[in-house]
Scaffold this motif. Structure first.
Motif, PDB file in Angstrom:
ATOM      1  N   ALA A   1      -0.506  23.129  -8.193  1.00  0.00           N
ATOM      2  CA  ALA A   1       0.121  24.413  -7.846  1.00  0.00           C
ATOM      3  C   ALA A   1       0.573  24.448  -6.383  1.00  0.00           C
ATOM      4  O   ALA A   1       1.619  25.017  -6.058  1.00  0.00           O
ATOM      5  N   LEU A   2      -0.223  23.849  -5.502  1.00  0.00           N
ATOM      6  CA  LEU A   2       0.109  23.823  -4.071  1.00  0.00           C
ATOM      7  C   LEU A   2       1.480  23.211  -3.820  1.00  0.00           C
ATOM      8  O   LEU A   2       2.211  23.636  -2.910  1.00  0.00           O
ATOM      9  N   CYS A   3       1.866  22.229  -4.642  1.00  0.00           N
ATOM     10  CA  CYS A   3       3.128  21.501  -4.437  1.00  0.00           C
ATOM     11  C   CYS A   3       4.347  22.409  -4.611  1.00  0.00           C
ATOM     12  O   CYS A   3       5.391  22.175  -3.999  1.00  0.00           O
ATOM     13  N   ALA A   4       4.224  23.454  -5.440  1.00  0.00           N
ATOM     14  CA  ALA A   4       5.337  24.378  -5.648  1.00  0.00           C
ATOM     15  C   ALA A   4       5.404  25.421  -4.540  1.00  0.00           C
ATOM     16  O   ALA A   4       6.465  25.978  -4.263  1.00  0.00           O
ATOM     17  N   GLU A   5       4.274  25.659  -3.877  1.00  0.00           N
ATOM     18  CA  GLU A   5       4.209  26.733  -2.884  1.00  0.00           C
ATOM     19  C   GLU A   5       4.531  26.263  -1.474  1.00  0.00           C
ATOM     20  O   GLU A   5       5.165  26.983  -0.706  1.00  0.00           O
ATOM     21  N   GLU A   6       4.089  25.054  -1.125  1.00  0.00           N
ATOM     22  CA  GLU A   6       4.225  24.597   0.263  1.00  0.00           C
ATOM     23  C   GLU A   6       4.980  23.280   0.339  1.00  0.00           C
ATOM     24  O   GLU A   6       4.749  22.375  -0.469  1.00  0.00           O
ATOM     25  N   LYS A   7       5.841  23.184   1.326  1.00  0.00           N
ATOM     26  CA  LYS A   7       6.541  21.935   1.591  1.00  0.00           C
ATOM     27  C   LYS A   7       5.577  20.973   2.278  1.00  0.00           C
ATOM     28  O   LYS A   7       4.915  21.350   3.247  1.00  0.00           O
ATOM     29  N   PRO A   8       5.447  19.723   1.798  1.00  0.00           N
ATOM     30  CA  PRO A   8       4.509  18.787   2.434  1.00  0.00           C
ATOM     31  C   PRO A   8       4.907  18.493   3.878  1.00  0.00           C
ATOM     32  O   PRO A   8       6.089  18.411   4.209  1.00  0.00           O
ATOM     33  N   VAL A   9       3.909  18.335   4.721  1.00  0.00           N
ATOM     34  CA  VAL A   9       4.150  18.022   6.140  1.00  0.00           C
ATOM     35  C   VAL A   9       4.386  16.519   6.279  1.00  0.00           C
ATOM     36  O   VAL A   9       3.705  15.696   5.659  1.00  0.00           O
ATOM     37  N   TRP A  10       5.377  16.156   7.094  1.00  0.00           N
ATOM     38  CA  TRP A  10       5.651  14.742   7.407  1.00  0.00           C
ATOM     39  C   TRP A  10       4.578  14.288   8.393  1.00  0.00           C
ATOM     40  O   TRP A  10       4.518  14.756   9.519  1.00  0.00           O
ATOM     41  N   ARG A  11       3.696  13.380   7.959  1.00  0.00           N
ATOM     42  CA  ARG A  11       2.574  13.007   8.818  1.00  0.00           C
ATOM     43  C   ARG A  11       2.351  11.504   8.843  1.00  0.00           C
ATOM     44  O   ARG A  11       2.726  10.786   7.912  1.00  0.00           O
ATOM     45  N   GLU A  12       1.700  11.057   9.913  1.00  0.00           N
ATOM     46  CA  GLU A  12       1.397   9.637  10.090  1.00  0.00           C
ATOM     47  C   GLU A  12      -0.032   9.399   9.611  1.00  0.00           C
ATOM     48  O   GLU A  12      -0.995   9.716  10.301  1.00  0.00           O
ATOM     49  N   LEU A  13      -0.164   8.838   8.395  1.00  0.00           N
ATOM     50  CA  LEU A  13      -1.490   8.632   7.821  1.00  0.00           C
ATOM     51  C   LEU A  13      -2.158   7.373   8.351  1.00  0.00           C
ATOM     52  O   LEU A  13      -3.373   7.308   8.478  1.00  0.00           O
ATOM     53  N   ARG A  14      -1.329   6.361   8.621  1.00  0.00           N
ATOM     54  CA  ARG A  14      -1.816   5.113   9.210  1.00  0.00           C
ATOM     55  C   ARG A  14      -0.864   4.756  10.330  1.00  0.00           C
ATOM     56  O   ARG A  14       0.236   5.314  10.400  1.00  0.00           O
ATOM     57  N   PRO A  15      -1.216   3.833  11.224  1.00  0.00           N
ATOM     58  CA  PRO A  15      -0.307   3.493  12.325  1.00  0.00           C
ATOM     59  C   PRO A  15       1.084   3.111  11.796  1.00  0.00           C
ATOM     60  O   PRO A  15       1.216   2.197  10.983  1.00  0.00           O
TER      61      PRO A  15
ATOM     62  N   ASN B   1       0.830  -1.204   0.000  1.00  0.00           N
ATOM     63  CA  ASN B   1       0.000   0.000   0.000  1.00  0.00           C
ATOM     64  C   ASN B   1       0.867   1.258   0.000  1.00  0.00           C
ATOM     65  O   ASN B   1       0.825   2.049   0.941  1.00  0.00           O
ATOM     66  N   PRO B   2       1.677   1.476  -1.045  1.00  0.00           N
ATOM     67  CA  PRO B   2       2.516   2.681  -1.092  1.00  0.00           C
ATOM     68  C   PRO B   2       1.649   3.926  -1.259  1.00  0.00           C
ATOM     69  O   PRO B   2       0.720   3.937  -2.069  1.00  0.00           O
ATOM     70  N   LEU B   3       1.942   4.980  -0.494  1.00  0.00           N
ATOM     71  CA  LEU B   3       1.119   6.187  -0.517  1.00  0.00           C
ATOM     72  C   LEU B   3       1.747   7.322  -1.311  1.00  0.00           C
ATOM     73  O   LEU B   3       1.034   8.147  -1.868  1.00  0.00           O
TER      74      LEU B   3
ATOM     75  N   PHE C   1       4.298   6.695   7.706  1.00  0.00           N
ATOM     76  CA  PHE C   1       4.516   8.132   7.573  1.00  0.00           C
ATOM     77  C   PHE C   1       4.747   8.487   6.105  1.00  0.00           C
ATOM     78  O   PHE C   1       5.381   7.731   5.366  1.00  0.00           O
ATOM     79  N   VAL C   2       4.271   9.671   5.711  1.00  0.00           N
ATOM     80  CA  VAL C   2       4.449  10.104   4.330  1.00  0.00           C
ATOM     81  C   VAL C   2       4.509  11.628   4.269  1.00  0.00           C
ATOM     82  O   VAL C   2       3.925  12.316   5.122  1.00  0.00           O
ATOM     83  N   ALA C   3       5.252  12.148   3.292  1.00  0.00           N
ATOM     84  CA  ALA C   3       5.320  13.597   3.065  1.00  0.00           C
ATOM     85  C   ALA C   3       4.761  13.888   1.675  1.00  0.00           C
ATOM     86  O   ALA C   3       5.495  13.896   0.687  1.00  0.00           O
ATOM     87  N   CYS C   4       3.446  14.072   1.601  1.00  0.00           N
ATOM     88  CA  CYS C   4       2.775  14.355   0.320  1.00  0.00           C
ATOM     89  C   CYS C   4       1.446  15.047   0.612  1.00  0.00           C
ATOM     90  O   CYS C   4       0.697  14.609   1.502  1.00  0.00           O
ATOM     91  N   HIS C   5       1.158  16.129  -0.117  1.00  0.00           N
ATOM     92  CA  HIS C   5      -0.092  16.854   0.103  1.00  0.00           C
ATOM     93  C   HIS C   5      -1.319  16.017  -0.213  1.00  0.00           C
ATOM     94  O   HIS C   5      -2.367  16.178   0.411  1.00  0.00           O
ATOM     95  N   PHE C   6      -1.187  15.109  -1.201  1.00  0.00           N
ATOM     96  CA  PHE C   6      -2.381  14.420  -1.716  1.00  0.00           C
ATOM     97  C   PHE C   6      -2.433  12.935  -1.392  1.00  0.00           C
ATOM     98  O   PHE C   6      -3.280  12.215  -1.927  1.00  0.00           O
TER      99      PHE C   6
END
Length: 327
Positions: free
Chosen positions: A303-317, A249-251, A320-325
């Protein structure tokens, strides 16, 4: 995650190499951002795989963790001690606990030293035992990695690539370390020999309770040996998860593209799956893109990807992933 079980913690690690200009007076005009703010833990007894394209900063990460390169900023905690604050005699005892297996078994062994001298050198440097004890330990280590102790007085050029890498493994084990950074230890070897070396590393981990940071770009081999996998792109980690979770399940779009290139030993499944072809080249680490580092090659970039650095977040237990979408 229990902090008691964490052997190594990397906290906002940064390693930049200065770009200088001038002949008489050297002036810094920029920096190669080889490692640019990464954080992760390695638990005692586990293998963390670190994967990514060539030049993304994997080897620099390994060397900076071991303080072979001093970090630009950030911290590396080994058993709670911050290695970045230690120097000289204070750092030396910590070095005995952390060792490295290098990528090229042809370049990492001194051709003028015998196998006994190569494997025994860490023991001499750290003043562990006399000549007799060192010779006995060398014989024991050679046997442990599957080589005949009678080979101790031979030179590296008399061995095959796989045997040389075993000598490198024996040298790394000499001081009974807890952590070994394996820097692409099989990429210079024949495919038939790669499995033997990986099986050796797994057997040694079971016997000695070792912890590995396994750096590679061969995703199928990383899947075989790792417990968790971190995916690196242009100096940053974009995804970190348990091995089975990451492969099924790669995110992150970059992880998905990497995994789509791994062959499946099932012709029907191979025919049905979509191959993700990334366009363009990896940007220069001296001038990375704004916002998301991957946006210049990403199939879902907006466009958002050029403006903001993605936050490192825990999407599932523990995923972790760093991607806006990513969702």
């Amino acid at each position: 995650m229990s902090q008691d079980n964490v052997l190594l913690r990397v906290d906002h690690l940064v390693k930049h190499f200065p770009i200088t200009k001038g002949i008489l007076v050297q002036k810094q005009v920029g920096a190669v951002r080889a490692v640019d703010d990464i954080s992760f833990d390695i638990r005692r007894g586990e293998t963390l795989g670190l994967v990514g394209e060539s030049g993304c900063g994997k080897s620099t990460t390994g060397r900076t963790i071991l303080q072979l390169y001093r970090p630009t900023s950030g911290h590396v905690y080994y058993e709670g001690k911050d290695l970045t604050t230690l120097k000289g005699s204070a750092l030396r005892p910590m070095r005995a606990k952390m060792q490295m297996i290098f990528q090229d078994p042809y370049a990492s062994l001194n051709p003028r030293m015998t196998v006994a001298e190569i494997i025994g050198e860490p023991l001499v440097v750290h003043k562990v035992g006399g000549t007799k004890e060192i010779n006995e330990r060398v014989d024991q280590l050679l046997g442990q990695v599957g080589l005949n102790p009678a080979f101790a007085n031979r030179y590296p050029h008399e061995f095959s690539g796989g045997q040389r890498q075993r000598i490198g493994v024996a040298r790394a084990l000499a001081l009974n370390p807890d952590l070994i950074v394996c820097d692409e230890p099989i990429s210079a070897l024949d495919v038939s020999i790669q499995a033997q070396v990986v099986n050796l590393l797994e057997d040694l981990q079971d016997q000695l309770g070792l912890t590995y940071l396994f750096i590679a770009h061969d995703l199928s081999m990383v899947r075989h040996i790792s417990d968790r996998v971190a995916v690196m792109y242009l100096g940053i980690i974009v995804e970190l998860a348990d091995r089975a979770e990451l492969y099924h399940n790669p995110l992150h779009p970059y992880t998905q593209a990497l995994l789509s290139a791994v062959p499946i030993p099932d012709p029907q499944a191979e025919e049905k799956r979509a191959r993700i072809i990334l366009e363009g080249d990896v940007p220069s680490p001296a001038n990375p893109p704004s916002g998301c580092r991957f946006r210049t090659r990403c199939p879902i970039a907006q466009a958002l990807c050029a403006e903001e650095k993605p936050v490192w977040r825990e999407l599932r237990p523990d995923h972790f992933v760093a991607c806006h979408f990513a969702n």
